[in-house]
Scaffold this motif. Structure first.
Motif, PDB file in Angstrom:
ATOM      1  N   ARG A 156      24.285  73.204 -39.232  1.00 54.99           N
ATOM      2  CA  ARG A 156      23.053  73.154 -38.428  1.00 54.99           C
ATOM      3  C   ARG A 156      22.249  71.888 -38.731  1.00 54.99           C
ATOM      4  O   ARG A 156      21.670  71.280 -37.818  1.00 54.99           O
ATOM      5  CB  ARG A 156      22.210  74.409 -38.681  1.00 54.99           C
ATOM      6  N   TYR A 157      22.223  71.492 -39.995  1.00 57.66           N
ATOM      7  CA  TYR A 157      21.490  70.283 -40.378  1.00 57.66           C
ATOM      8  C   TYR A 157      22.103  69.052 -39.711  1.00 57.66           C
ATOM      9  O   TYR A 157      21.381  68.212 -39.144  1.00 57.66           O
ATOM     10  CB  TYR A 157      21.504  70.119 -41.900  1.00 57.66           C
ATOM     11  N   LEU A 158      23.433  68.944 -39.764  1.00 57.86           N
ATOM     12  CA  LEU A 158      24.082  67.775 -39.179  1.00 57.86           C
ATOM     13  C   LEU A 158      23.933  67.772 -37.661  1.00 57.86           C
ATOM     14  O   LEU A 158      23.780  66.709 -37.048  1.00 57.86           O
ATOM     15  CB  LEU A 158      25.562  67.738 -39.582  1.00 57.86           C
ATOM     16  N   ASN A 163      21.601  65.284 -32.856  1.00 56.96           N
ATOM     17  CA  ASN A 163      20.757  65.411 -31.667  1.00 56.96           C
ATOM     18  C   ASN A 163      19.560  64.473 -31.719  1.00 56.96           C
ATOM     19  O   ASN A 163      19.171  63.885 -30.702  1.00 56.96           O
ATOM     20  CB  ASN A 163      20.274  66.860 -31.507  1.00 56.96           C
ATOM     21  N   ASP A 164      18.970  64.333 -32.904  1.00 59.02           N
ATOM     22  CA  ASP A 164      17.772  63.505 -33.036  1.00 59.02           C
ATOM     23  C   ASP A 164      18.094  62.016 -33.192  1.00 59.02           C
ATOM     24  O   ASP A 164      17.318  61.168 -32.760  1.00 59.02           O
ATOM     25  CB  ASP A 164      16.943  63.960 -34.244  1.00 59.02           C
ATOM     26  N   GLY A 165      19.234  61.727 -33.813  1.00 62.92           N
ATOM     27  CA  GLY A 165      19.507  60.340 -34.179  1.00 62.92           C
ATOM     28  C   GLY A 165      20.379  59.563 -33.219  1.00 62.92           C
ATOM     29  O   GLY A 165      20.416  58.328 -33.284  1.00 62.92           O
ATOM     30  N   THR A 196      28.189  50.593 -26.534  1.00 64.03           N
ATOM     31  CA  THR A 196      26.814  50.936 -26.880  1.00 64.03           C
ATOM     32  C   THR A 196      26.699  51.352 -28.342  1.00 64.03           C
ATOM     33  O   THR A 196      27.532  52.120 -28.841  1.00 64.03           O
ATOM     34  CB  THR A 196      26.323  52.097 -26.004  1.00 64.03           C
ATOM     35  N   ASN A 197      25.684  50.867 -29.022  1.00 66.34           N
ATOM     36  CA  ASN A 197      25.340  51.405 -30.336  1.00 66.34           C
ATOM     37  C   ASN A 197      24.696  52.767 -30.111  1.00 66.34           C
ATOM     38  O   ASN A 197      23.626  52.869 -29.516  1.00 66.34           O
ATOM     39  CB  ASN A 197      24.373  50.473 -31.060  1.00 66.34           C
ATOM     40  N   MET A 198      25.338  53.831 -30.581  1.00 71.25           N
ATOM     41  CA  MET A 198      24.879  55.175 -30.291  1.00 71.25           C
ATOM     42  C   MET A 198      23.660  55.591 -31.118  1.00 71.25           C
ATOM     43  O   MET A 198      23.035  56.613 -30.837  1.00 71.25           O
ATOM     44  CB  MET A 198      26.024  56.173 -30.505  1.00 71.25           C
ATOM     45  N   ILE A 199      23.309  54.824 -32.131  1.00 72.27           N
ATOM     46  CA  ILE A 199      22.180  55.159 -32.998  1.00 72.27           C
ATOM     47  C   ILE A 199      20.872  54.778 -32.301  1.00 72.27           C
ATOM     48  O   ILE A 199      20.699  53.638 -31.857  1.00 72.27           O
ATOM     49  CB  ILE A 199      22.295  54.442 -34.350  1.00 72.27           C
ATOM     50  N   LYS A 200      19.938  55.713 -32.226  1.00 74.40           N
ATOM     51  CA  LYS A 200      18.659  55.459 -31.557  1.00 74.40           C
ATOM     52  C   LYS A 200      17.844  54.388 -32.261  1.00 74.40           C
ATOM     53  O   LYS A 200      17.358  53.441 -31.633  1.00 74.40           O
ATOM     54  CB  LYS A 200      17.838  56.755 -31.492  1.00 74.40           C
ATOM     55  N   ASN A 201      17.661  54.563 -33.551  1.00 69.71           N
ATOM     56  CA  ASN A 201      16.817  53.649 -34.322  1.00 69.71           C
ATOM     57  C   ASN A 201      17.600  53.108 -35.509  1.00 69.71           C
ATOM     58  O   ASN A 201      17.437  53.575 -36.645  1.00 69.71           O
ATOM     59  CB  ASN A 201      15.548  54.376 -34.800  1.00 69.71           C
TER      60      ASN A 201
END
Length: 222
Positions: A156-158, A163-165, A196-201
């Motif tokens: 669940r943590y991952l 989802n957020d990252g 695409t770089n899949m990382i948001k930040n």
């Protein structure tokens, strides 16, 4: 004159439709997440990124301009992602983290028919997240000593981190070939590489991209 024009328009429309084909396809997908950081070791944990098996299913529409050239658009649901294998030093335990990045993939390709049966193609794709699911698996002599509830919490943590990252869309290119076996039945193979770089930040220039190979069968309705 009106009748002649109408008849000409109907004939042209029928000719265009005769060159447009619809179909379905499905098969096997082998995907991998590629990090700029590569494999790593930290605090007694060693991790390496591996390929993950999955599947895809979808539909297509092809329009032929002539016997040699065509364009094709597709809509697929694909189970993609990757695996991370984490070796915990001194425990004899290996943790495999299967990251299922389920996507809607829309590829558009330009096609060249080298023979009436063999088509070679390439083009761009865009994909959209539907959901991310994570599955933890343990192996090793001491795997049975680990509390299963801890594994579920780790999953669940991952999932929250993914989802957020990660971005909800990504873009890439693909190339492949298909071969008509009999009438509308064909086999298809392609390789797609994410741009695409899949990382948001991203931090310190880190990148995460996804490549995947697909092998399947399909049918074009004549």
């Amino acid at each position: 004159m009106k009748k002649i024009l109408l008849a000409s328009a109907i004939t042209l429309f029928a000719g265009l439709n005769a060159q447009t084909t619809f179909g379905v396809k499905a098969g096997y997908a082998l995907s991998k997440l590629n990090s700029s950081e590569g494999d790593f070791e930290f605090g007694g944990f060693e991790a390496s990124l591996k390929s993950k098996s999955g599947f895809y299913i979808g539909g297509l529409v092809e329009h032929k301009f002539n016997n040699k050239f065509a364009v094709q658009g597709e809509l697929e649901y694909a189970n993609l992602g990757g695996k991370a294998e984490v070796g915990i030093s001194g425990t004899g335990i290996t943790l495999t983290e299967k990251m299922n990045l389920n996507r809607i993939v829309i590829p558009v390709s330009a096609r060249y028919y080298a023979t009436p049966e063999l088509g070679i193609y390439a083009g761009p794709y865009v994909s959209f997240k539907t959901n991310n699911k994570v599955k933890f698996e343990l192996s090793g002599s001491n795997a049975g000593m680990v509390d299963p509830s801890g594994l579920r919490e780790g999953e669940r943590y991952l999932e929250r981190e993914l989802n957020d990252g990660l971005k909800s869309t990504d873009f890439g290119l693909f190339l492949g070939a298909d071969y008509n076996i009999h009438k509308g039945l064909f086999v298809d193979a392609r390789y797609s590489f994410g741009l695409t770089n899949m990382i948001k930040n991203p931090v310190d220039g880190e990148t995460l991209k996804m490549n995947f190979f697909q092998l399947g069968v399909g049918y074009k309705f004549k």
